[in-house]
Write a protein that holds these residues in place. Sequence first.
Motif, mmCIF file in Angstrom:
data_model
loop_
_atom_site.group_PDB
_atom_site.id
_atom_site.type_symbol
_atom_site.label_atom_id
_atom_site.label_comp_id
_atom_site.label_asym_id
_atom_site.label_seq_id
_atom_site.Cartn_x
_atom_site.Cartn_y
_atom_site.Cartn_z
ATOM 1 N N ILE A 137 0.845 -1.204 0.000
ATOM 2 C CA ILE A 137 0.000 0.000 0.000
ATOM 3 C C ILE A 137 0.881 1.255 0.000
ATOM 4 C CG2 ILE A 137 -1.692 1.336 1.342
ATOM 5 C CD1 ILE A 137 -2.736 -1.464 2.363
ATOM 6 N N ILE A 142 -1.209 -0.454 -5.449
ATOM 7 C CA ILE A 142 -2.605 -0.366 -5.903
ATOM 8 C C ILE A 142 -2.959 1.083 -6.254
ATOM 9 C CG2 ILE A 142 -3.411 -2.456 -4.736
ATOM 10 C CD1 ILE A 142 -4.637 -0.647 -2.531
ATOM 11 N N VAL A 261 -8.874 -0.717 -1.709
ATOM 12 C CA VAL A 261 -9.030 -0.380 -3.120
ATOM 13 C C VAL A 261 -8.297 0.919 -3.416
ATOM 14 C CG1 VAL A 261 -11.194 -1.650 -3.366
ATOM 15 C CG2 VAL A 261 -11.283 0.760 -2.798
ATOM 16 N N GLY A 262 -7.546 0.888 -4.511
ATOM 17 C CA GLY A 262 -6.767 2.056 -4.909
ATOM 18 C C GLY A 262 -7.093 2.447 -6.333
ATOM 19 N N GLY A 265 -5.682 -0.530 -8.523
ATOM 20 C CA GLY A 265 -5.877 -1.950 -8.232
ATOM 21 C C GLY A 265 -6.433 -2.144 -6.838
ATOM 22 N N ALA A 266 -6.408 -3.398 -6.394
ATOM 23 C CA ALA A 266 -6.993 -3.728 -5.099
ATOM 24 C C ALA A 266 -6.194 -4.849 -4.452
ATOM 25 C CB ALA A 266 -8.449 -4.150 -5.280
ATOM 26 N N LEU A 267 -6.306 -4.911 -3.135
ATOM 27 C CA LEU A 267 -5.558 -5.906 -2.365
ATOM 28 C C LEU A 267 -6.448 -6.383 -1.235
ATOM 29 C CD1 LEU A 267 -2.780 -7.245 -1.532
ATOM 30 C CD2 LEU A 267 -2.405 -5.193 -0.134
ATOM 31 N N MET A 274 -4.048 -9.884 -4.960
ATOM 32 C CA MET A 274 -3.755 -8.573 -5.539
ATOM 33 C C MET A 274 -4.413 -8.504 -6.905
ATOM 34 S SD MET A 274 -1.540 -6.070 -4.944
ATOM 35 C CE MET A 274 -0.442 -4.960 -5.730
ATOM 36 N N THR A 276 -4.638 -6.266 -10.268
ATOM 37 C CA THR A 276 -4.046 -5.113 -10.967
ATOM 38 C C THR A 276 -4.311 -5.229 -12.476
ATOM 39 O OG1 THR A 276 -1.978 -6.352 -10.977
ATOM 40 C CG2 THR A 276 -2.163 -4.593 -9.353
ATOM 41 N N LEU A 289 -9.025 -7.135 -14.726
ATOM 42 C CA LEU A 289 -8.083 -7.107 -13.607
ATOM 43 C C LEU A 289 -7.475 -8.506 -13.477
ATOM 44 C CD1 LEU A 289 -10.198 -5.100 -11.008
ATOM 45 C CD2 LEU A 289 -7.879 -4.476 -11.709
ATOM 46 N N ARG A 291 -5.533 -11.338 -11.234
ATOM 47 C CA ARG A 291 -5.311 -11.655 -9.819
ATOM 48 C C ARG A 291 -4.002 -12.409 -9.637
ATOM 49 N NH1 ARG A 291 -9.799 -14.647 -6.288
ATOM 50 N NH2 ARG A 291 -9.854 -15.927 -8.157
#
Length: 361
Positions: A137, A142, A261-262, A265-267, A274, A276, A289, A291
């Motif tokens: 992070i 993300i 969530v960014g 992407g997300a984590l 992850m 992206t 996306l 994984r």
Amino acid sequence: MRPPDSPPLRMAVIGAGFMGRQHIDIIDASPRATLVAVVDPFAAASDFGCPMFPDTASMLSAVRPDAVVVATPNASHVDVAEECIAAGVAVLLEKPVATSYASSLGLVEAVAQHGARLLVGHHRRHHPAVAVARAAIADGAIGELVAVNGMWSARKDDAYFTDIPWHREPGAGVGLINLIHDVDLLRHLCGEPTEVQAMASSHARDLAVEDTISVGLRFAGGAVGSFLASDAGASPWGWDQGTEDADAFPYIPDVGAYRFVGTGGALSLPNLAMFTYDRGVSPNWHSPLSRTYLAAGRRGSFPAQLDHFIDVAAGNAEPLVSAEDAALTLALIEAIALSAQTRETVALEHFRTRSAAPSHS
Ligand SMILES: NC(=O)c1ccc[n+]([C@@H]2O[C@H](COP(=O)([O-])OP(=O)(O)OC[C@H]3O[C@@H](n4cnc5c(N)ncnc54)[C@H](O)[C@@H]3O)[C@@H](O)[C@H]2O)c1
């Protein structure tokens, strides 16, 4: 680091209930620590392979341990910890650091005054997946953090409340017992919250303490978040189900208890999934996306916490969770409780000065 050839740290455990016995097992499994005493006024018949004492004072004068774990009911944390600090003993204090932010500040003072070595037991921060998520992070893996969402919901057995009175009395509740771990991790991963809005319910268990809390948070960095905690609702979604930290809670693989969530992407955590965009595609909702899973060691939080504590006790590391840090986590739980009670947004800024009470607007 404490040198590998150092003699094992001589440790006592104060409070030999559910959590104290886990600490005893973890100390027994460590080559770097040895259990020299157990204190518990109500567990005299138990045999932990070391002397038992009915109170902390008699143990401290008879055994003079290097360090203690304090795993007594929440309401006694500050008194027991201060007693050990005054005796010059390093302290691993179970969470919550105190039952009120105001009383935690007395302990913060005592730590500073005695130059004490004290670590608060927010054990999840020691899990290898947390360090990996925090770095991802912070490094922008993300993109910019937009929001976080999470859950800790598990159906506790009824005996947890009927057999242990303090579990159903003010000073306990899902907020101080469980949600506190989650908001501590949110602080560690997303930065300081600035305001909270919460709803609490005692509907499912009908006890004096809440069984379910829903909270919205705003973070100083601009992200917002939401978290749901319940000790009444069965679910696979929670840190304890998604890790192998405690044998008491069956492990469910691939649980995303927290979802970050960014913009890129997300984590999710603790499974470290992850999501992206592939290189070269437009980073928006029309593109797929991918994984992947970030790699982390499989070590449990509690052995890692004990190793860190041994270094803290020896003066070779600063505590990952100091009394002051844990006091801010407690302030956040208090702010959540105040918001639930008043049904208003509560600003955290006043918790971060030593003089003022929480404000709600
Ligand atoms: N880190 C975690 O994941 C985690 C999990 C569970 C509990 N906890 C914390 O651990 C602490 C203990 O919780 P628990 O579930 O084991 O409670 P528990 O009631 O099972 O155990 C507490 C024990 O302390 C003893 N005790 C009471 N007063 C004492 C005193 N003054 N001196 C010595 N012993 C005393 C009791 O006899 C009991 O055996 C709490 O602060 C709780 O919040 C942490």
